[in-house]
Design a protein around this motif. Sequence first.
Motif, mmCIF file in Angstrom:
data_model
loop_
_atom_site.group_PDB
_atom_site.id
_atom_site.type_symbol
_atom_site.label_atom_id
_atom_site.label_comp_id
_atom_site.label_asym_id
_atom_site.label_seq_id
_atom_site.Cartn_x
_atom_site.Cartn_y
_atom_site.Cartn_z
ATOM 1 N N TYR A 275 0.832 -1.205 0.000
ATOM 2 C CA TYR A 275 0.000 0.000 0.000
ATOM 3 C C TYR A 275 0.871 1.262 0.000
ATOM 4 O O TYR A 275 0.631 2.199 -0.779
ATOM 5 C CB TYR A 275 -0.948 0.043 1.211
ATOM 6 C CG TYR A 275 -1.472 1.439 1.405
ATOM 7 C CD1 TYR A 275 -2.435 1.962 0.542
ATOM 8 C CD2 TYR A 275 -0.928 2.281 2.380
ATOM 9 C CE1 TYR A 275 -2.859 3.283 0.652
ATOM 10 C CE2 TYR A 275 -1.351 3.598 2.500
ATOM 11 C CZ TYR A 275 -2.321 4.091 1.639
ATOM 12 O OH TYR A 275 -2.707 5.397 1.739
ATOM 13 N N ILE B 288 -4.647 -4.865 -1.465
ATOM 14 C CA ILE B 288 -6.035 -5.255 -1.179
ATOM 15 C C ILE B 288 -6.147 -6.770 -1.019
ATOM 16 O O ILE B 288 -6.855 -7.270 -0.143
ATOM 17 C CB ILE B 288 -6.973 -4.733 -2.284
ATOM 18 C CG1 ILE B 288 -7.090 -3.204 -2.186
ATOM 19 C CG2 ILE B 288 -8.355 -5.372 -2.184
ATOM 20 C CD1 ILE B 288 -7.809 -2.544 -3.347
ATOM 21 N N LEU C 64 -3.860 -7.761 2.517
ATOM 22 C CA LEU C 64 -4.159 -7.216 3.846
ATOM 23 C C LEU C 64 -5.313 -7.961 4.506
ATOM 24 O O LEU C 64 -6.347 -8.217 3.881
ATOM 25 C CB LEU C 64 -4.477 -5.724 3.731
ATOM 26 C CG LEU C 64 -3.248 -4.844 3.493
ATOM 27 C CD1 LEU C 64 -3.660 -3.485 2.941
ATOM 28 C CD2 LEU C 64 -2.431 -4.686 4.771
ATOM 29 N N GLU D 31 -8.290 -8.144 6.797
ATOM 30 C CA GLU D 31 -9.272 -7.251 7.394
ATOM 31 C C GLU D 31 -9.771 -7.733 8.753
ATOM 32 O O GLU D 31 -10.596 -7.077 9.396
ATOM 33 C CB GLU D 31 -10.458 -7.045 6.453
ATOM 34 C CG GLU D 31 -11.219 -8.314 6.122
ATOM 35 C CD GLU D 31 -12.179 -8.116 4.959
ATOM 36 O OE1 GLU D 31 -13.399 -8.230 5.205
ATOM 37 O OE2 GLU D 31 -11.718 -7.844 3.834
ATOM 38 N N LYS E 271 -6.241 -1.784 4.371
ATOM 39 C CA LYS E 271 -7.067 -2.236 3.246
ATOM 40 C C LYS E 271 -8.063 -1.130 2.874
ATOM 41 O O LYS E 271 -8.333 -0.883 1.691
ATOM 42 C CB LYS E 271 -7.800 -3.521 3.607
ATOM 43 C CG LYS E 271 -8.431 -4.233 2.418
ATOM 44 C CD LYS E 271 -8.810 -5.653 2.794
ATOM 45 C CE LYS E 271 -9.237 -6.443 1.579
ATOM 46 N NZ LYS E 271 -9.409 -7.882 1.875
#
Length: 250
Positions: free
Chosen positions: A110, A143, A146, A148, A157
Motif C-alpha cells: 500500500y 487489497i 491485507l 481485514e 485495506k
Amino acid sequence: MKKLFSVLAIVYFISIFSYLFALNADDLNKLFYEARRDHDKDKLLRIIKEIENFNGYTKDSRLLTILADCYLEYANWGVPDKEKEKTLEQARAHAEAAIKLDQRNGRAYYIAGAAIGRLAQYKGIVQGLFMLGDFDKNIDTAIKLLDENNEEGKLYKTFAYIASGMRYRDVPWPLYNYKKSEELLNNALKLTPNYPNIYLELGYLYLKTGNKDKAKEMFQKVVSSTAHPWLVKTHEEAVASANEELKKLK
C-alpha cells in the motif's frame, strides 16, 4: 577482583538501561500511529532517527515498512512543497525494500502504491501515465494481502480501497470510471464506517457526476461525524474541506 566486579556491574547496568530505553518495532509502530493521529512532526522525526540509527533496519521488513510510512506521512504534511518529491521517493524506496524481504507485506505494498501515485503528479503526462501501472499493481496486491480481521490490516485495506477509488475518479486513463470509483469507495466504507474521510471522497465523486444533492449529503456526514481515533488530525482537515464544499453548494 573488586575492580573486575565493578566493571561487570557497570556493563550489566548499561545493558539493562539500554534495554529499558530501546524502542522495539511495536513501540515504534505505536509512536507512528500517535504521530500520524496528531500530525506530530517531532515524534515522526524521532521514529525516523531511531530506525535509521539501527544498523540492522535494512534487513527487517517491518522496520522498513514503519520507516516508509513515516516518510509517506512526512511528505503529506511535514515538509515544504519543494521537499515533497524527494520525501516520497524515500517512502517508495523503503517500502519496496520491505517487499523484497517479505512478499506478503500488504502494508508495504500500500505504501509503495500510495507513494507512486503521489509521485506521478510531479512527472510529465507520459511518465505519469506509465507509473499508473505500478500504482495499480501495488494497490491491488495490498487489497489482496491485507487481513481485514485485524485492526491494522483492515485500516490499510481501507486506505487501499480509497486510493484505488480516487484513481478511477480522478485519472483520465483508462477513461474516468465513476461507477468503479463508487464501488471501491463503498468497499472502504463497509470496512471502516467510522472513517469520515471516505464520505469526503464520495462527495467529490458525486460532484463530478453532477449529483449535487448526494454530494451535499456526503459532505454533511463528514461534518457531523466523529473522528476515527487513529486519524484525528486528518478528520479535522476533512471537516474543513467539507465545510468549504458545503458553502459552494448553498
